[in-house]
Design a protein around this motif. Structure first.
Motif, mmCIF file in Angstrom:
data_model
loop_
_atom_site.group_PDB
_atom_site.id
_atom_site.type_symbol
_atom_site.label_atom_id
_atom_site.label_comp_id
_atom_site.label_asym_id
_atom_site.label_seq_id
_atom_site.Cartn_x
_atom_site.Cartn_y
_atom_site.Cartn_z
ATOM 1 N N VAL A 1 0.537 -4.949 4.899
ATOM 2 C CA VAL A 1 1.977 -5.233 5.008
ATOM 3 C C VAL A 1 2.721 -4.055 5.634
ATOM 4 C CG1 VAL A 1 1.978 -6.884 3.107
ATOM 5 C CG2 VAL A 1 2.517 -4.481 2.628
ATOM 6 N N SER B 1 1.094 4.324 4.324
ATOM 7 C CA SER B 1 1.310 5.589 3.609
ATOM 8 C C SER B 1 0.941 5.475 2.123
ATOM 9 C CB SER B 1 2.748 6.059 3.780
ATOM 10 O OG SER B 1 3.673 5.015 3.545
ATOM 11 N N VAL B 2 0.652 4.257 1.679
ATOM 12 C CA VAL B 2 0.235 4.053 0.290
ATOM 13 C C VAL B 2 -1.160 3.430 0.269
ATOM 14 C CG1 VAL B 2 1.157 3.340 -1.969
ATOM 15 C CG2 VAL B 2 2.684 3.449 -0.030
ATOM 16 N N PRO C 1 -4.504 -4.098 0.948
ATOM 17 C CA PRO C 1 -3.295 -4.931 0.834
ATOM 18 C C PRO C 1 -2.006 -4.186 1.202
ATOM 19 C CG PRO C 1 -4.700 -5.231 -1.095
ATOM 20 C CD PRO C 1 -5.300 -4.103 -0.302
ATOM 21 N N HIS C 2 -1.946 -2.900 0.942
ATOM 22 C CA HIS C 2 -0.736 -2.153 1.304
ATOM 23 C C HIS C 2 -0.670 -1.957 2.817
ATOM 24 C CE1 HIS C 2 -0.200 -1.721 -2.887
ATOM 25 N NE2 HIS C 2 -1.124 -0.802 -3.073
ATOM 26 N N MET D 1 2.292 -0.723 4.999
ATOM 27 C CA MET D 1 2.556 0.393 4.086
ATOM 28 C C MET D 1 1.353 1.333 4.023
ATOM 29 S SD MET D 1 5.378 1.001 2.657
ATOM 30 C CE MET D 1 6.587 0.429 3.864
#
Lengths: 348, 348
Positions: free
Chosen positions: A97, A101-102, A93-94, A99
């Motif tokens: 979107v 890096s997470v 999910p990160h 992201m």
């Protein structure tokens, strides 16, 4: 194979280490054709961050795919690939979107993966790449040698400078201030210029870096720092301040500089790992200046940056002002530590 | 005329004061038909901010234009107008980018203007409005009494809740968490819902406020605070966190709550005046969570909010749960201080 370890502050060595190979079916094995030293590698080197035992180092590399695991679908042997400075599945999910890096399953080079298997550092001959489909970005064909430095720069500094500009909300026509003239700051100048900023103010007092900033699109250079630097930016902007500010250092004075230059309603995009920097919440509130950014999700920008390099639109590889063979990596650290080099490229 | 003064913490009085009139040609004189008490009025009332001498108070009002200065072009006598909680010229470089709260020539109600002339507070019978063309927003006709509370709410709490949502980057389909169940937080719920958020989580443990939050579009209510509150939000979002978070309090625990609920890559929109809140820069960096907001440029949103009220799309006036005559303003402060009322409307 040969790879770089940091044993203690100031103690960088190239040593024989076990040859990596495919462990998980989602791995790829990459033969490193170019890597480099990052400003953040200097923290353990300088003793700013702890080195409790010898460990592998380096997180920026490009190379040729030597082997892929059974579940890898998007890569094939012989391809030239760019690795972002973190690996990620690009599906969680990160990641979805932007992201990466997470990433819920990702991690960094040089340490163990989530299953406890070692992951190689970038400053070596080979790297086992976990989650290869999600991590690596290939070029359509093996690129000309002349393009390699710029493709390598995308693995961290260009992607990080880009993230600073994205986080600061740079728009066409903006006046953008870039705090920091390291490789990331210079790439921030390039990013802002590429995004259509009308005016890009590089804050730098080093002539060679000023020159590169101008090559990268800086329209103005401010050599002053602190209150004088802020005053110079305000003068350039009729007292209003910049439409977007990129903070590419992470120190307290750099952050103060950044907020001092930011017009009300703007955002400071920050990518310098905070070491001393604080967010001045009362000023932020009173002047409606936001703070956004962090560890750059380079993977999200990598196709776009690769295409920019291949099309000749950006040449971030100009940040490399010294090239050394891997065996001389210790000299590379010294040159960067002493600020004799902006950024050092390592060849096998 | 009669107007409210604060003499000391806990000491609110309605007194006879000089009748205001036009001073500058850009002024308008407004007869106040409704005003109210703000959560921020409670700071001096509670002694949190200093009261060094008796001064006028109140910064939210609507009313009828009684007279306009010679240079006022957009307003005429008899019009119903909404005043934002700050006055502004709406033409300076800050105003032009929607940052009227930092207007180069603006200011606040109740203190002297930049020429040293007194400006009335909102909790009185009349107000001299500086920079009237830039400040006041009129309705097409004098509205029905039933709409007045909602139009009045636009002068501060609805505009401020809206700013929180704008600053947090609320988009259609988002899951939004709102920290704070005061009038601003409740208006933040309304704003997020109006902007198309799919899920709006109100953090509140007061039943009457929970009920109003649901009326305003909250789909979920989380009564827990601190770590438990964060855990509840993470459970609601499959461990990911909210796409946008509105921080409408300003205390340390509220800000921690906000960041704890924010997914990587999201933004905390903050409008609670920081009293204890800090920006957790290391967490922000690591998780790429931004912080944006501040003193709301209500003027920028006022036409849009007015139109929303007039069309029946939003009814922020529901935050008023007590109405008192101006002469009983001291009781209004007491009711809000004791949290017996969310927000008190004052009638002449």
């Amino acid at each position: 194979m040969r790879a770089t370890l940091i044993h203690a502050p100031g103690d960088i060595r190239v040593e024989d280490v076990p040859d990596p190979g495919i462990i998980a079916p989602t791995d790829a094995l990459v033969r490193v054709t170019a890597s480099c030293v990052c400003g953040s590698d200097l923290w353990p080197y300088r003793g700013v961050s702890k080195v409790s035992r010898p460990r592998r180092i380096g997180h920026e590399f490009v190379g040729i795919v030597e082997e892929v695991g059974k579940e890898v679908t998007s890569l094939r042997t012989g391809q030239f690939v760019i690795a972002p400075f973190l690996y990620s599945d690009n599906t969680c999910p990160h990641c979805r979107v932007g992201m990466q890096s997470v990433c819920a399953h990702g991690g960094g080079w040089g340490g163990p993966d989530r299953d406890g298997h070692p992951v190689d550092g970038g400053q070596g001959e080979y790297v086992r790449v976990p989650l290869a489909d999600g991590t690596l970005v290939a070029t359509p064909e093996v690129p000309d040698d002349a393009l390699v430095p710029s493709l390598l720069a995308c693995s961290d500094v260009m992607g990080t400078g880009w993230h600073a500009a994205v986080s600061a909300g740079v728009q066409p026509g903006h006046t953008v201030v870039v705090v920091g003239d390291g490789a990331v700051g210079l790439c921030g100048v390039l990013a802002a210029s590429r995004m259509g900023a009308e005016r890009v103010v590089a804050m730098s007092r080093h002539e060679s870096r000023q020159a590169l900033a101008r090559e990268f699109g800086a329209t103005d250079v401010v050599a002053e720092r602190g209150e004088d630097g802020i005053a110079a930016v305000l003068e350039l902007t009729d007292g209003v301040g910049a439409d977007a500010v990129l903070e590419c250092v992470g120190t307290g004075p750099a952050m103060e500089q950044a907020f001092g230059c930011a017009r009300p309603g703007s955002t400071v995009g920050f990518v310098g790992v905070p070491h001393g920097a604080e967010a001045p919440i009362t000023t932020m509130f009173r002047r409606n200046v936001g703070l956004a950014g962090g560890v750059a999700p380079v993977r999200d920008y990598l196709e776009q940056l690769r295409d920019g390099v291949l099309a000749g639109g950006i040449e971030p590889g100009k940040v490399f002002d010294l090239t050394l063979p891997l065996e001389q990596v210790a000299d590379a650290y010294t040159a960067m530590d002493e600020r004799r080099a902006i950024k050092v490229l390592l060849e096998p």
